[in-house]
Design an enzyme around this catalytic site. Structure first.
Site, PDB file in Angstrom:
ATOM      1  CE  LYS A 102      32.829  42.168  50.788  1.00  0.00           C
ATOM      2  NZ  LYS A 102      33.845  41.096  50.801  1.00  0.00           N
ATOM      3  N   GLY A 213      44.441  42.205  38.216  1.00  0.00           N
ATOM      4  CA  GLY A 213      44.359  42.946  39.480  1.00  0.00           C
ATOM      5  C   GLY A 213      45.674  42.827  40.226  1.00  0.00           C
ATOM      6  N   GLY A 215      46.133  44.600  43.488  1.00  0.00           N
ATOM      7  CA  GLY A 215      45.953  45.274  44.773  1.00  0.00           C
ATOM      8  C   GLY A 215      46.421  44.355  45.881  1.00  0.00           C
ATOM      9  CG  ASN A 216      45.436  42.795  50.423  1.00  0.00           C
ATOM     10  OD1 ASN A 216      45.060  41.629  50.333  1.00  0.00           O
ATOM     11  ND2 ASN A 216      46.126  43.220  51.445  1.00  0.00           N
ATOM     12  N   GLY A 218      45.744  40.560  44.428  1.00  0.00           N
ATOM     13  CA  GLY A 218      46.503  40.218  43.220  1.00  0.00           C
ATOM     14  C   GLY A 218      48.000  40.438  43.399  1.00  0.00           C
TER      15      GLY A 218
HETATM   16  P1  NAD Z   1      42.356  46.333  46.102  1.00  0.00           P
HETATM   17  O1  NAD Z   1      41.559  47.569  46.106  1.00  0.00           O
HETATM   18  O2  NAD Z   1      43.533  46.216  47.000  1.00  0.00           O
HETATM   19  O3  NAD Z   1      42.860  46.003  44.604  1.00  0.00           O
HETATM   20  C1  NAD Z   1      41.974  45.917  43.507  1.00  0.00           C
HETATM   21  C2  NAD Z   1      42.799  45.748  42.239  1.00  0.00           C
HETATM   22  O4  NAD Z   1      41.895  45.566  41.130  1.00  0.00           O
HETATM   23  C3  NAD Z   1      43.662  46.952  41.886  1.00  0.00           C
HETATM   24  O5  NAD Z   1      44.887  46.506  41.370  1.00  0.00           O
HETATM   25  C4  NAD Z   1      42.857  47.663  40.798  1.00  0.00           C
HETATM   26  O6  NAD Z   1      43.661  48.420  39.924  1.00  0.00           O
HETATM   27  C5  NAD Z   1      42.266  46.457  40.079  1.00  0.00           C
HETATM   28  N1  NAD Z   1      41.069  46.791  39.303  1.00  0.00           N
HETATM   29  C6  NAD Z   1      40.055  47.617  39.645  1.00  0.00           C
HETATM   30  N2  NAD Z   1      39.163  47.667  38.641  1.00  0.00           N
HETATM   31  C7  NAD Z   1      39.613  46.848  37.673  1.00  0.00           C
HETATM   32  C8  NAD Z   1      39.142  46.490  36.367  1.00  0.00           C
HETATM   33  N3  NAD Z   1      38.012  47.002  35.882  1.00  0.00           N
HETATM   34  N4  NAD Z   1      39.884  45.613  35.641  1.00  0.00           N
HETATM   35  C9  NAD Z   1      41.031  45.110  36.132  1.00  0.00           C
HETATM   36  N5  NAD Z   1      41.536  45.425  37.333  1.00  0.00           N
HETATM   37  C10 NAD Z   1      40.841  46.276  38.089  1.00  0.00           C
HETATM   38  O7  NAD Z   1      41.291  45.163  46.402  1.00  0.00           O
HETATM   39  P2  NAD Z   1      41.589  43.705  46.959  1.00  0.00           P
HETATM   40  O8  NAD Z   1      41.405  43.727  48.422  1.00  0.00           O
HETATM   41  O9  NAD Z   1      42.846  43.204  46.350  1.00  0.00           O
HETATM   42  O10 NAD Z   1      40.334  42.906  46.363  1.00  0.00           O
HETATM   43  C11 NAD Z   1      40.338  42.366  45.042  1.00  0.00           C
HETATM   44  C12 NAD Z   1      39.254  41.312  44.931  1.00  0.00           C
HETATM   45  O11 NAD Z   1      39.501  40.283  45.899  1.00  0.00           O
HETATM   46  C13 NAD Z   1      37.835  41.782  45.205  1.00  0.00           C
HETATM   47  O12 NAD Z   1      36.935  41.042  44.404  1.00  0.00           O
HETATM   48  C14 NAD Z   1      37.626  41.434  46.656  1.00  0.00           C
HETATM   49  O13 NAD Z   1      36.257  41.310  47.001  1.00  0.00           O
HETATM   50  C15 NAD Z   1      38.344  40.108  46.706  1.00  0.00           C
HETATM   51  N6  NAD Z   1      38.751  39.672  48.052  1.00  0.00           N
HETATM   52  C16 NAD Z   1      39.526  40.452  48.841  1.00  0.00           C
HETATM   53  C17 NAD Z   1      39.927  39.985  50.082  1.00  0.00           C
HETATM   54  C18 NAD Z   1      40.859  40.761  50.979  1.00  0.00           C
HETATM   55  O14 NAD Z   1      41.310  40.193  51.965  1.00  0.00           O
HETATM   56  N7  NAD Z   1      41.192  42.008  50.670  1.00  0.00           N
HETATM   57  C19 NAD Z   1      39.516  38.719  50.538  1.00  0.00           C
HETATM   58  C20 NAD Z   1      38.730  37.926  49.691  1.00  0.00           C
HETATM   59  C21 NAD Z   1      38.363  38.431  48.453  1.00  0.00           C
END
Ligand code: NAD
Length: 405
Positions: A102, A213, A215-216, A218
């Protein structure tokens, strides 16, 4: 809670019930390599700033290190260590030929211009490229990194090395060597896992869902779960969320956030805090933001029937025990959110073979893996009379032990 301590505790708890070789466990407690770089960036006003960057290469026992890069103000070495360890377990659970790693940068990207983010992203690669590569370590997106950023990183890597395959980074834009289906893979994989386990989880069809959440992960999960006739009653960003007990229109919520930058004053729904969202009486709760959201402080107030962890590390081990004793099933992150790394591995494979697979093929292959592993882990949890997290760790550790011996 320090996420790395949480991850180590998860390892120990699984080892206790799983008859795991102590030497394998000892190796898993230590990353093989940790690299810390200082990244100089010329800001738009001409001043120089130095950012802290990291890559933790946890285990290569099963293949090249694999895992995302996070840009966040709170990112630190212990968070990256935890995330790297979880990647090792996740790739073993999915049974893909990858190890775990990571990366991250301590930065609040909201404070930087796009040009500054590009210089920072390229700087991370300049600091780390000697320890990256298709057969060494293959990074991907995570929080606050996206295909555009990964595209810059892959481009910088290609300039610095003779690699022309593009296979050193995954999650690239589709026109630049990215895989079909990668952007929706984590959300889609979460749904496939949930759906494969419906009977085991005793959830009704259709189920009500709350998502922390957007983002990508959620945001895509919200669209996908809604499509399958499951009511999304609440969704949030870092500043709070919206709640409508009869179901939100996800496309409207996402468009509102895109236009206004926040959910405040979204019409036709109540505002809800992130804390209250976690405690809603829903069939399925999906944390899709940060670590340490469900802890011993709030676990006894959770009313969801099941928790599908699309974020990494959202539940502490104390909370696991409370939830288990209350009969609330947790589909653990190292299984539920593995769709992202599965499709990343497909992208790595396509790049090396010079192929481009259709979205249908990609999703079908991912679905087969997730259904198989989800059922296997649920069965193992029943046999061991434990939660699915411990069962998933046991399965992962057994596979890693085989690779190490
Ligand atoms: P992202 O940056 O696209 O989105 C993150 C989201 O979380 C945003 O909507 C943001 O507003 C929200 N957020 C941030 N801080 C917050 C808080 N304190 N309370 C509530 N919401 C909050 O990130 P992502 O890629 O969607 O990743 C989200 C999670 O999923 C992370 O834990 C990441 O490690 C995990 N993840 C991501 C992937 C991937 O393919 N991108 C794969 C496996 C796991």
């Amino acid at each position: 809670m320090n996420p790395f301590e949480n991850a180590l505790e998860q390892l120990d708890r699984a080892a206790k019930i799983g008859n795991i070789d102590p030497e394998v466990l000892l190796r898993m407690r230590h990353a093989e390599r940790e690299v810390h770089v200082s990244i100089p960036v010329t800001m738009d006003d001409g001043s120089l700033r130095i950012f802290e960057g990291y890559r933790v290469q946890h285990s290569s026992a099963r293949g090249p290190y694999k895992g995302g890069i996070r840009f966040h103000g709170d990112t630190n070495i212990d968070e990256v260590r935890a995330l790297a360890l979880w990647m090792t377990m996740k790739c073993a659970v999915a049974d893909i030929p990858m190890g775990g790693g990571k990366g991250g940068i301590t930065v609040n990207p909201k404070e930087l211009s796009k040009a500054e983010i590009e210089r920072l992203s390229r700087g991370w690669v300049r600091g780390l490229y000697p320890v990256l590569g298709p057969q060494i370590d293959v990074p991907a997106p995570d929080m606050n990194t996206n295909p555009e950023i990964i595209g810059w990183m892959a481009d910088e890597y290609a300039k610095l090395t003779s690699d022309t395959t593009g296979a050193a980074f995954t999650g690239k834009p589709v026109g630049k060597g990215g895989s079909e289906g990668r952007s929706i893979a984590t959300g889609m994989g979460g749904f496939y896992t949930f759906d494969a386990l419906r009977e085991h989880l005793h959830v009704p069809t259709p189920a009500t869902v709350a998502i922390q959440g957007m983002g990508n992960v959620g945001g895509n999960a919200a669209k996908i779960f809604e499509e399958h006739e499951r009511r999304i009653v609440a969704i949030s960003d870092s500043r709070g969320g919206v709640y409508e007990k009869n179901g939100l229109n996800v496309a409207d919520v996402l468009a509102y956030k895109e236009k206004n930058g926040a959910l405040k004053n979204f019409p036709g729904a109540e505002e809800i805090s992130n804390e209250k969202l976690l405690e809603l009486p829903v069939d399925c709760l999906i944390p899709a933001a940060l670590e340490n959201q469900i802890t011993k402080e709030n676990a006894h107030r959770i009313q969801a029937r099941v928790i599908v962890e699309l974020a990494n590390g959202p539940t502490t081990t104390d909370a696991d025990d409370i939830l288990f004793s209350r009969g609330i099933m947790v589909v653990p992150d190292i299984l539920a959110n593995s769709g992202g790394v599965i499709v990343s591995t497909f992208e790595w494979e396509q790049n090396q073979k010079g192929e481009h697979w259709s979205e249908r093929d990609v999703l079908e292959k991912m679905k087969t893996i997730l259904e198989t592993q989800a059922r296997l882990i649920a069965k193992r949890a029943s046999e061991l009379q434990t939660d699915m997290r411990r069962a998933a760790f046991v399965v992962a550790l057994e596979r890693i032990a085989t690779a190490l011996n």
